[in-house]
Design a protein around this motif. Structure first.
Motif, PDB file in Angstrom:
ATOM      1  N   GLU A 120       0.830  -1.212   0.000  1.00  0.00           N
ATOM      2  CA  GLU A 120       0.000   0.000   0.000  1.00  0.00           C
ATOM      3  C   GLU A 120       0.862   1.259   0.000  1.00  0.00           C
ATOM      4  O   GLU A 120       0.494   2.262  -0.603  1.00  0.00           O
ATOM      5  CB  GLU A 120      -0.957  -0.009   1.185  1.00  0.00           C
ATOM      6  CG  GLU A 120      -2.040   1.037   1.090  1.00  0.00           C
ATOM      7  CD  GLU A 120      -2.877   1.007  -0.189  1.00  0.00           C
ATOM      8  OE1 GLU A 120      -3.197   2.113  -0.705  1.00  0.00           O
ATOM      9  OE2 GLU A 120      -3.218  -0.066  -0.694  1.00  0.00           O
ATOM     10  N   HIS A 122       3.796   1.482  -1.501  1.00  0.00           N
ATOM     11  CA  HIS A 122       4.220   1.588  -2.907  1.00  0.00           C
ATOM     12  C   HIS A 122       3.097   2.191  -3.750  1.00  0.00           C
ATOM     13  O   HIS A 122       3.329   3.044  -4.605  1.00  0.00           O
ATOM     14  CB  HIS A 122       4.593   0.208  -3.471  1.00  0.00           C
ATOM     15  CG  HIS A 122       5.912  -0.307  -3.023  1.00  0.00           C
ATOM     16  ND1 HIS A 122       7.115   0.239  -3.446  1.00  0.00           N
ATOM     17  CD2 HIS A 122       6.237  -1.340  -2.199  1.00  0.00           C
ATOM     18  CE1 HIS A 122       8.117  -0.437  -2.904  1.00  0.00           C
ATOM     19  NE2 HIS A 122       7.611  -1.394  -2.143  1.00  0.00           N
ATOM     20  N   HIS A 123       1.866   1.730  -3.502  1.00  0.00           N
ATOM     21  CA  HIS A 123       0.726   2.219  -4.270  1.00  0.00           C
ATOM     22  C   HIS A 123       0.509   3.714  -4.048  1.00  0.00           C
ATOM     23  O   HIS A 123       0.339   4.483  -5.001  1.00  0.00           O
ATOM     24  CB  HIS A 123      -0.543   1.432  -3.910  1.00  0.00           C
ATOM     25  CG  HIS A 123      -1.731   1.869  -4.685  1.00  0.00           C
ATOM     26  ND1 HIS A 123      -2.748   2.600  -4.126  1.00  0.00           N
ATOM     27  CD2 HIS A 123      -2.043   1.720  -5.996  1.00  0.00           C
ATOM     28  CE1 HIS A 123      -3.641   2.863  -5.064  1.00  0.00           C
ATOM     29  NE2 HIS A 123      -3.246   2.345  -6.201  1.00  0.00           N
ATOM     30  N   GLN A 124       0.514   4.143  -2.801  1.00  0.00           N
ATOM     31  CA  GLN A 124       0.316   5.569  -2.501  1.00  0.00           C
ATOM     32  C   GLN A 124       1.436   6.413  -3.098  1.00  0.00           C
ATOM     33  O   GLN A 124       1.204   7.503  -3.609  1.00  0.00           O
ATOM     34  CB  GLN A 124       0.220   5.789  -0.990  1.00  0.00           C
ATOM     35  CG  GLN A 124      -1.017   5.204  -0.350  1.00  0.00           C
ATOM     36  CD  GLN A 124      -2.299   5.820  -0.888  1.00  0.00           C
ATOM     37  OE1 GLN A 124      -2.370   7.002  -1.213  1.00  0.00           O
ATOM     38  NE2 GLN A 124      -3.323   5.003  -1.009  1.00  0.00           N
ATOM     39  N   PHE A 142       3.788   1.255  -8.797  1.00  0.00           N
ATOM     40  CA  PHE A 142       2.606   0.402  -8.937  1.00  0.00           C
ATOM     41  C   PHE A 142       3.011  -1.052  -9.162  1.00  0.00           C
ATOM     42  O   PHE A 142       2.389  -1.971  -8.627  1.00  0.00           O
ATOM     43  CB  PHE A 142       1.707   0.886 -10.081  1.00  0.00           C
ATOM     44  CG  PHE A 142       1.024   2.194  -9.803  1.00  0.00           C
ATOM     45  CD1 PHE A 142       0.433   2.460  -8.580  1.00  0.00           C
ATOM     46  CD2 PHE A 142       0.965   3.178 -10.777  1.00  0.00           C
ATOM     47  CE1 PHE A 142      -0.201   3.670  -8.314  1.00  0.00           C
ATOM     48  CE2 PHE A 142       0.334   4.400 -10.537  1.00  0.00           C
ATOM     49  CZ  PHE A 142      -0.255   4.638  -9.302  1.00  0.00           C
ATOM     50  N   ALA A 145       3.956  -2.541  -5.887  1.00  0.00           N
ATOM     51  CA  ALA A 145       2.747  -2.845  -5.117  1.00  0.00           C
ATOM     52  C   ALA A 145       2.127  -4.151  -5.594  1.00  0.00           C
ATOM     53  O   ALA A 145       1.750  -5.013  -4.787  1.00  0.00           O
ATOM     54  CB  ALA A 145       1.744  -1.699  -5.237  1.00  0.00           C
ATOM     55  N   SER A 154      -6.541  -1.697  -7.429  1.00  0.00           N
ATOM     56  CA  SER A 154      -6.289  -0.280  -7.703  1.00  0.00           C
ATOM     57  C   SER A 154      -4.902  -0.061  -8.305  1.00  0.00           C
ATOM     58  O   SER A 154      -4.712   0.830  -9.137  1.00  0.00           O
ATOM     59  CB  SER A 154      -6.475   0.560  -6.444  1.00  0.00           C
ATOM     60  OG  SER A 154      -5.670   0.061  -5.401  1.00  0.00           O
ATOM     61  N   ALA A 155      -3.921  -0.869  -7.911  1.00  0.00           N
ATOM     62  CA  ALA A 155      -2.576  -0.722  -8.477  1.00  0.00           C
ATOM     63  C   ALA A 155      -2.577  -1.095  -9.958  1.00  0.00           C
ATOM     64  O   ALA A 155      -1.963  -0.409 -10.777  1.00  0.00           O
ATOM     65  CB  ALA A 155      -1.576  -1.574  -7.704  1.00  0.00           C
ATOM     66  N   ASN A 158      -4.449   1.783 -11.812  1.00  0.00           N
ATOM     67  CA  ASN A 158      -3.663   3.014 -11.929  1.00  0.00           C
ATOM     68  C   ASN A 158      -2.480   2.845 -12.879  1.00  0.00           C
ATOM     69  O   ASN A 158      -2.153   3.767 -13.626  1.00  0.00           O
ATOM     70  CB  ASN A 158      -3.204   3.481 -10.545  1.00  0.00           C
ATOM     71  CG  ASN A 158      -4.368   3.994  -9.731  1.00  0.00           C
ATOM     72  OD1 ASN A 158      -5.223   4.709 -10.232  1.00  0.00           O
ATOM     73  ND2 ASN A 158      -4.431   3.607  -8.471  1.00  0.00           N
ATOM     74  N   ARG A 159      -1.864   1.682 -12.863  1.00  0.00           N
ATOM     75  CA  ARG A 159      -0.797   1.434 -13.827  1.00  0.00           C
ATOM     76  C   ARG A 159      -1.370   1.387 -15.246  1.00  0.00           C
ATOM     77  O   ARG A 159      -0.774   1.917 -16.187  1.00  0.00           O
ATOM     78  CB  ARG A 159      -0.060   0.134 -13.484  1.00  0.00           C
ATOM     79  CG  ARG A 159       1.207  -0.070 -14.318  1.00  0.00           C
ATOM     80  CD  ARG A 159       1.987  -1.273 -13.876  1.00  0.00           C
ATOM     81  NE  ARG A 159       1.270  -2.507 -14.172  1.00  0.00           N
ATOM     82  CZ  ARG A 159       1.749  -3.719 -13.950  1.00  0.00           C
ATOM     83  NH1 ARG A 159       2.954  -3.873 -13.410  1.00  0.00           N
ATOM     84  NH2 ARG A 159       1.050  -4.792 -14.242  1.00  0.00           N
TER      85      ARG A 159
END
Length: 180
Positions: A120, A122-124, A142, A145, A154-155, A158-159
């Motif tokens: 998380e 890494h994701h943020q 991403f 993550a 979500s990762a 977003n990627r």
């Protein structure tokens, strides 16, 4: 009754951190949150090793809509426990929510240095990098993550958005399918 007993214990030994911590629990149960916060602050002042007291104090401060004080408490927690990735992460979240992107990025980066498998964080970190236009670094975050938590939709999403921006449509479609 518990609160009265802990008050008496504190009166007998004002340096016993656990009495303050237990009294904070009693005060929370009574709905007296500001007093509980004060007891938790005293707990960590007397016993900086008390990780749970730091965490609970931050939680209460956030519940009481006091994000600046929560950030200050997290900074104290980090000073006492620089190796604790979750404190860095939580400071990053508060910084991100208050519009302090640089501080948030530093906090998430530190959290991932301490705990490389902290998906998380890494994701943020990726979200902040994406927002600042650092697309390749965002992809790296991403991807990290995803590597550490393959079921983090979500990762992938977003990627995939970044891949769309880069006209890498097959990679974007694969990520969107994985997110779904």
């Amino acid at each position: 009754a518990a609160h009265a007993c802990y008050r008496q214990a504190i009166a007998l030994d004002a340096r016993h951190a656990q009495s303050y911590y237990l009294d904070a629990q009693a005060l929370k149960n009574l709905g007296r949150m500001q007093e509980a916060i004060l007891r938790l602050r005293t707990t960590v002042k007397l016993s900086p090793a008390h990780l749970q007291a730091f965490s609970e104090c931050v939680d209460l401060l956030l519940q009481q809509s006091q994000p600046e004080q929560a950030a200050d408490m997290l900074k104290q927690a980090i000073a006492a426990h620089p190796e604790h990735a979750r404190f860095h992460y939580r400071l990053g979240i508060i910084s991100q929510q208050s519009g302090q992107a640089t501080q948030a990025l530093e906090s998430f980066t530190q959290a991932t240095r301490i705990q490389p498998d902290f998906a998380e964080a890494h994701h943020q970190r990726g979200l902040l990098l994406h927002a600042s236009g650092q697309l390749e670094q965002a992809i790296v975050s991403f991807s990290a993550a995803i590597a550490h938590q393959p079921e983090l939709p979500s990762a992938y999403n977003n990627r995939g958005v970044i891949f769309c921006q880069q006209a890498k449509y097959p990679a974007a479609i694969a990520d969107f399918k994985q997110a779904i």
